[in-house]
Scaffold this active site. Sequence first.
Site, PDB file in Angstrom:
ATOM      1  CD  GLU A 142      -3.053  -1.017   2.212  1.00 23.09           C
ATOM      2  OE1 GLU A 142      -2.818  -0.333   3.217  1.00 23.09           O
ATOM      3  OE2 GLU A 142      -4.107  -1.655   2.066  1.00 23.09           O
ATOM      4  CB  CYS A 147       9.263  11.864   2.821  1.00 19.69           C
ATOM      5  SG  CYS A 147      10.628  12.421   3.860  1.00 19.69           S
ATOM      6  CB  CYS A 152      11.939  14.829  -0.154  1.00 19.79           C
ATOM      7  SG  CYS A 152      11.737  13.116   0.327  1.00 19.79           S
ATOM      8  CD  GLU A 292      -3.742  -6.309   2.930  1.00 15.65           C
ATOM      9  OE1 GLU A 292      -4.451  -5.592   3.674  1.00 15.65           O
ATOM     10  OE2 GLU A 292      -2.516  -6.158   2.819  1.00 15.65           O
TER      11      GLU A 292
HETATM   12  C1  GAL Z   1      -4.219  -2.909   5.139  1.00 15.52           C
HETATM   13  C2  GAL Z   1      -2.765  -3.304   5.240  1.00 15.52           C
HETATM   14  C3  GAL Z   1      -2.600  -4.529   6.090  1.00 15.52           C
HETATM   15  C4  GAL Z   1      -3.321  -4.375   7.385  1.00 15.52           C
HETATM   16  C5  GAL Z   1      -4.775  -4.076   7.091  1.00 15.52           C
HETATM   17  C6  GAL Z   1      -5.610  -3.930   8.332  1.00 15.52           C
HETATM   18  O1  GAL Z   1      -4.376  -1.614   4.692  1.00 15.52           O
HETATM   19  O2  GAL Z   1      -2.216  -3.553   3.977  1.00 15.52           O
HETATM   20  O3  GAL Z   1      -1.238  -4.769   6.340  1.00 15.52           O
HETATM   21  O4  GAL Z   1      -2.718  -3.367   8.109  1.00 15.52           O
HETATM   22  O5  GAL Z   1      -4.853  -2.888   6.366  1.00 15.52           O
HETATM   23  O6  GAL Z   1      -5.280  -2.789   9.057  1.00 15.52           O
END
Ligand code: GAL
Length: 656
Positions: A142, A147, A152, A292
Site C-alpha cells: 500500500e 516525505c 526530498c 486483502e
Molecule cells: C491494510 C494493510 C494490512 C493491514 C490491514 C488492516 O491496509 O495492507 O497490512 O494493516 O490494512 O489494518
Amino acid sequence: MRFGVDYYPEHWPEDRWETDARLMQEAGFNTVRLAEFAWSKIEPKEGVFEFEWLLRIIDILYKYGIEVVIGTPTAAPPMWLCTNKPNILRVNEDRLRITPNHRQQCCINHPDYKSAADRIVTATAETLGKNKAVIGWQVDNEFGPLCYCEECRRQFQEWLEAKYGSLGVLNEAWGTVFWSQTFTDWEQIPLPWRIGGPPNPSLALDFRRFFSDCYAGFLKRQIEIIRKFSDKPITHNFMGLWPEVLNYQKLASQLDFVSWDNYPFGGADPTGVSASHDLVRGYLNKNFWVMEQMSGPGGWSDMSPAPRKGRIRAWTYHAIGRGADGIIYFRWRPCRSGLEQYWHGILNHDGSVSRRYYEIKQTRDELKRFEHLIEGTTIDAQVAFINDYDSRFAFQYQRGNQAFSYTSLLLTLYRSFYNRNIPVDIISSIKDLSRYKIVVAPALFVLTEDVAENLKEYVRSGGTLVITFRSAVKDATGLIYNEQLPARLQDVFGAIVKEYNSPHPDEVTTLWGLSEAVDGHCAKASVWLDIMELRGAEPLIKYDAGFMPGSIAVTRNRFGKGTAYYIGTQMAQDCCDLLTEMIIAGAGVSPGIETPEGVDASVRKGPLGSLLFITNHTERPASIPRPKGYITDMIAGGPAPDIIHLDSYEIAVLGS
Ligand code: GAL
C-alpha cells in the site's frame, strides 16, 4: 483462480505451522501471501540474512498444495535500520521527523533507505526467485506516505530543473509573480510544507507528481531486482478509489497484474466497492486480484462491526463478478501483539476456526464447481469514467467549496449507472476512448492540452462525453486558463460558464428540468453552481430557486458526430439518475439487468459464454426474475429457477 489468505507465520510458533497449512488446504486454499512485513526476521542484523524459517514454511505450505506470493518487506523497515540511520525517517508536512513506532516510516528517496531496500529485495529475490512454490511477487505494501525532508527537497529541485530547464520557465509556469515568489536559484524552492500557510498550488501540484515519480522509481527498482532472479508476475496492493496521494495509475502501468485491498467496513455502501473494483481493473484494462479481502472485524483502536453471516461470501462473489481472478483474505489469524490485535480474520486468537472459516470454505467449495468457466472471462463495458489524479491533487489544496469531494461527486454519477447494472470501466484520461459509447469525466479540474484533444476527438468521432462543473479550469502547470470555461472545450460543449458560485451548505438551490426526460422540478443543487451561457447548446436543466433563478445549469450539444453534456452543479441523486437515463438512451448503451435496490448484477463474458453474478448486499430478502439467456444455476448445478430468490447477503451465479 487464486484463492487464499494473508499469513504471518513469523507471529506463531513453528509447531503450529503444519496445522495452519492443513486447515488452509481443507478450506481449499491454493495461495498464501507471505513476508511483506518480515524484514527484521529475514535480516535481523545489517547484512545477516535468515531465510531458513521462510523456506521451511514455504515447504510446508507447498506440501499441502499451497503456492505463495512473496511480499518484499520494504514497508516495515527494522528498528536497527531506523536507529542506526535516523535521517532516513520521514519528515511530515509540519517539518517534524516521525518516530519509528509504526510502519512505512522511512523516506523512499533517502540513499541509505534505498540501499537497504535494494539489499533486502535482492536477498529475498535471490533466495526465493527459483523456488517452485513462488508464483508471484507483491512489491512493498500500500504505497502512500509522502516525505518532506531535505533530501526530498533536493531531489524535488532537481526534478523541477529537469522538467522546466530554466527558472524563467518555472516562474512563468507557476505564476510566481504572485506575492513575490519569484525564484532566482533552484535551491530556494521549498516543499509544500504546511507551516506558515498553504503553498503555491502549482508547486503543490508538481510536488505530488514528483512524489508519484519517486514511488514509480522505487517500484521500478524493485521490479528490476526481482526480474534478475524470477520471471513470476509482479503486483502491488493498491487501496481502491479513495486514496489520492499518488498517481496510482502511473505505478500500476509497471505491473504484470494489479491487486487491491478491499475493506468494506461495517455496512459500507457497495457502490464505492464496485467503483474500486472497476478502477483497479481499469489500471491495466485487465482482471485483478483482491490481495486483502476483509474477513473479520478490524480496527487499530475501535473495532468495526463483524461481517454478518454471508457477507464475506457475498464480498467474494461481488469481487469476482467485477473481474477479480484472485481472492486473498486478510488475515489468517489475529495477532496476539502489536497494533492489529483487533484485526480479525479467519481463525480466532486462540487458533480455533471461526464461523468465518466455514463460510469461506463453503465459498471455495462452490467456486471449484465452475471456476474453469470463469477463466478467460472479463467485463465488457461501454461506459468509462475518468479518474484524474492531477485534478485530485489540485483539489487537495483548493477544494473550492467545503462540501466538495471528488470521490462523492464521482460516486453520485457512477451510482446512476451502477444502480442500473450498466458495466463501467474507470480509467485515466489519457487512454484510448474510442471503444466507449459514454465517457464521464467528473471535475476534470486540470486539463492538459493532450487530454483536451483526446476528448475533443472522441466526441467528434461519435462519442458521448459528460463533464461537470470545475472541469477544464486549470492548465498543466495549475494556472487558471486565460479563457472562458470550459477552457479548450467551449466548442465541444457549445456553452460557456458565464459566472459561478460556491454556495454555503445551508443555501437552498433547486433545479427545474426543461427536457422531456428530466421534466419539471427535479432536485436540489449544491456544492457548486455554474451559470451557463448557450453558444449553440440546448438547455436541459435550469436553476429554479436560489442563486440566479432561471439561469442554465445543464446543457447538451452536438459536436461532430457526438454529443457533449455539461453538468454545472452537483445534482442530488434523483436528478442525476433521470439525466443519466437520458444520456444512456441517447448514446445507445445496452440496458443493464434490473435488480431491486441493494442488489447488483454483473456479467463476465468469455469465449465459452457468460456468467452473471448477482449479489444481495442487504439484510432484506429479494427476488428477481431470471434474466433472459441465463439458464444454469452455477452454485446449485442444474437449471436456474424462473424467479431468483436471494436471502440476506445471498448471491446467485447464473450461466448462459
Ligand atoms: C491494510 C494493510 C494490512 C493491514 C490491514 C488492516 O491496509 O495492507 O497490512 O494493516 O490494512 O489494518
